[in-house]
Motif scaffolding. Sequence first.
Motif, PDB file in Angstrom:
ATOM      1  N   ALA A  28     -38.490  26.200  17.214  1.00 57.12           N
ATOM      2  CA  ALA A  28     -37.902  24.801  17.256  1.00 57.12           C
ATOM      3  C   ALA A  28     -38.947  23.652  17.269  1.00 57.12           C
ATOM      4  O   ALA A  28     -39.630  23.836  18.457  1.00 57.12           O
ATOM      5  CB  ALA A  28     -36.882  24.659  18.455  1.00 57.12           C
ATOM      6  N   VAL A  29     -39.249  23.010  16.218  1.00 58.10           N
ATOM      7  CA  VAL A  29     -40.153  22.046  16.284  1.00 58.10           C
ATOM      8  C   VAL A  29     -39.447  20.488  16.427  1.00 58.10           C
ATOM      9  O   VAL A  29     -38.616  20.233  16.016  1.00 58.10           O
ATOM     10  CB  VAL A  29     -40.745  22.079  14.810  1.00 58.10           C
ATOM     11  CG1 VAL A  29     -41.937  21.063  14.880  1.00 58.10           C
ATOM     12  CG2 VAL A  29     -41.367  23.323  14.605  1.00 58.10           C
ATOM     13  N   LEU A  30     -39.859  20.016  17.637  1.00 55.88           N
ATOM     14  CA  LEU A  30     -39.350  18.905  18.329  1.00 55.88           C
ATOM     15  C   LEU A  30     -40.405  17.704  18.033  1.00 55.88           C
ATOM     16  O   LEU A  30     -41.639  17.889  18.670  1.00 55.88           O
ATOM     17  CB  LEU A  30     -38.826  19.010  19.770  1.00 55.88           C
ATOM     18  CG  LEU A  30     -38.076  19.990  19.992  1.00 55.88           C
ATOM     19  CD1 LEU A  30     -37.776  20.200  21.480  1.00 55.88           C
ATOM     20  CD2 LEU A  30     -36.905  20.012  19.192  1.00 55.88           C
ATOM     21  N   VAL A  31     -40.135  16.837  17.422  1.00 55.11           N
ATOM     22  CA  VAL A  31     -41.346  15.783  17.187  1.00 55.11           C
ATOM     23  C   VAL A  31     -40.853  14.575  17.993  1.00 55.11           C
ATOM     24  O   VAL A  31     -40.050  13.808  18.040  1.00 55.11           O
ATOM     25  CB  VAL A  31     -40.953  15.204  15.609  1.00 55.11           C
ATOM     26  CG1 VAL A  31     -42.076  13.995  15.173  1.00 55.11           C
ATOM     27  CG2 VAL A  31     -41.093  16.318  14.650  1.00 55.11           C
ATOM     28  N   ARG A  32     -41.931  14.330  19.088  1.00 53.83           N
ATOM     29  CA  ARG A  32     -41.951  13.417  19.945  1.00 53.83           C
ATOM     30  C   ARG A  32     -42.444  11.992  19.439  1.00 53.83           C
ATOM     31  O   ARG A  32     -43.910  12.103  19.227  1.00 53.83           O
ATOM     32  CB  ARG A  32     -42.608  13.848  21.334  1.00 53.83           C
ATOM     33  CG  ARG A  32     -42.335  12.681  22.292  1.00 53.83           C
ATOM     34  CD  ARG A  32     -43.093  13.268  23.538  1.00 53.83           C
ATOM     35  NE  ARG A  32     -44.590  13.198  23.441  1.00 53.83           N
ATOM     36  CZ  ARG A  32     -45.524  13.952  24.024  1.00 53.83           C
ATOM     37  NH1 ARG A  32     -44.986  14.858  24.909  1.00 53.83           N
ATOM     38  NH2 ARG A  32     -46.716  13.561  23.990  1.00 53.83           N
ATOM     39  N   THR A  33     -41.711  11.042  19.059  1.00 52.93           N
ATOM     40  CA  THR A  33     -42.274   9.831  18.511  1.00 52.93           C
ATOM     41  C   THR A  33     -42.270   8.690  19.712  1.00 52.93           C
ATOM     42  O   THR A  33     -42.996   7.512  19.625  1.00 52.93           O
ATOM     43  CB  THR A  33     -41.419   9.290  17.425  1.00 52.93           C
ATOM     44  OG1 THR A  33     -39.962   8.895  17.876  1.00 52.93           O
ATOM     45  CG2 THR A  33     -41.077  10.329  16.368  1.00 52.93           C
ATOM     46  N   VAL A  60     -40.358  23.964   6.086  1.00 53.67           N
ATOM     47  CA  VAL A  60     -39.731  25.023   5.529  1.00 53.67           C
ATOM     48  C   VAL A  60     -40.667  26.083   5.144  1.00 53.67           C
ATOM     49  O   VAL A  60     -40.461  27.173   5.178  1.00 53.67           O
ATOM     50  CB  VAL A  60     -38.828  24.478   4.218  1.00 53.67           C
ATOM     51  CG1 VAL A  60     -38.204  25.592   3.408  1.00 53.67           C
ATOM     52  CG2 VAL A  60     -37.651  23.481   4.493  1.00 53.67           C
ATOM     53  N   ALA A  61     -41.872  25.837   4.305  1.00 52.31           N
ATOM     54  CA  ALA A  61     -42.716  26.732   3.992  1.00 52.31           C
ATOM     55  C   ALA A  61     -43.160  27.416   5.149  1.00 52.31           C
ATOM     56  O   ALA A  61     -43.617  28.706   4.910  1.00 52.31           O
ATOM     57  CB  ALA A  61     -43.875  26.120   3.250  1.00 52.31           C
ATOM     58  N   THR A  62     -43.324  27.035   6.285  1.00 49.73           N
ATOM     59  CA  THR A  62     -43.775  27.629   7.424  1.00 49.73           C
ATOM     60  C   THR A  62     -42.843  28.321   8.255  1.00 49.73           C
ATOM     61  O   THR A  62     -43.085  29.103   8.952  1.00 49.73           O
ATOM     62  CB  THR A  62     -44.697  26.597   8.567  1.00 49.73           C
ATOM     63  OG1 THR A  62     -43.817  25.781   8.760  1.00 49.73           O
ATOM     64  CG2 THR A  62     -45.792  26.120   7.689  1.00 49.73           C
ATOM     65  N   GLY A  63     -41.729  28.244   7.804  1.00 51.75           N
ATOM     66  CA  GLY A  63     -40.562  29.060   8.444  1.00 51.75           C
ATOM     67  C   GLY A  63     -39.918  28.772   9.641  1.00 51.75           C
ATOM     68  O   GLY A  63     -40.047  29.465  10.517  1.00 51.75           O
ATOM     69  N   VAL A  64     -39.889  27.484   9.820  1.00 49.80           N
ATOM     70  CA  VAL A  64     -39.271  26.770  11.549  1.00 49.80           C
ATOM     71  C   VAL A  64     -37.926  27.368  11.396  1.00 49.80           C
ATOM     72  O   VAL A  64     -37.367  27.385  10.646  1.00 49.80           O
ATOM     73  CB  VAL A  64     -39.709  25.243  11.503  1.00 49.80           C
ATOM     74  CG1 VAL A  64     -41.094  24.951  11.323  1.00 49.80           C
ATOM     75  CG2 VAL A  64     -38.762  24.442  10.673  1.00 49.80           C
ATOM     76  N   ALA A  65     -37.511  27.524  12.834  1.00 55.20           N
ATOM     77  CA  ALA A  65     -36.155  27.593  12.938  1.00 55.20           C
ATOM     78  C   ALA A  65     -35.371  26.445  13.063  1.00 55.20           C
ATOM     79  O   ALA A  65     -33.990  26.450  12.741  1.00 55.20           O
ATOM     80  CB  ALA A  65     -36.015  28.480  14.419  1.00 55.20           C
TER      81      ALA A  65
END
Length: 134
Positions: A28-33, A60-65
């Motif tokens: 789960a990649v969470l972008v903190r802005t 998408v290419a790296t396969g994030v969930a």
Amino acid sequence: GLVIDATNRDSQAIDVDRFENQALKNRAVLVRTGWDAHWRTPQYGQEAPFLTRAAAEYLVATGVALVGIDSVNIDDMNDGERPAHTVLLGARIPIAEHLCNLNKLPLSGFRFHAVPVKFRGVGTFPVRAYAVIG
């Protein structure tokens, strides 16, 4: 989970370079802005940070969930095509928007949960988002 720090940026657009050289697969990649600081103000919906199409394609290419952001929208609200939504959802990768307090999470070493309420027939809905650290 993995927090990507995008608080120090020159523009609204968050591009591929923020995600390169990160272990992203199945996370789960969470972008903190830092944009959650503007919640409940007129500024929250104006000139908010967003992901570029290229960034979404890279994720998408790296396969994030899952991809989350502490901004009003993962897309540029001035772009009616909604490329990040199209690319991520087209790859069956869920999106979490309007997150808050990502600054309280470690950069990694946590498990992210986004628990929805039970209903059908809508494209967007609230979740109870939380992280378990350790």
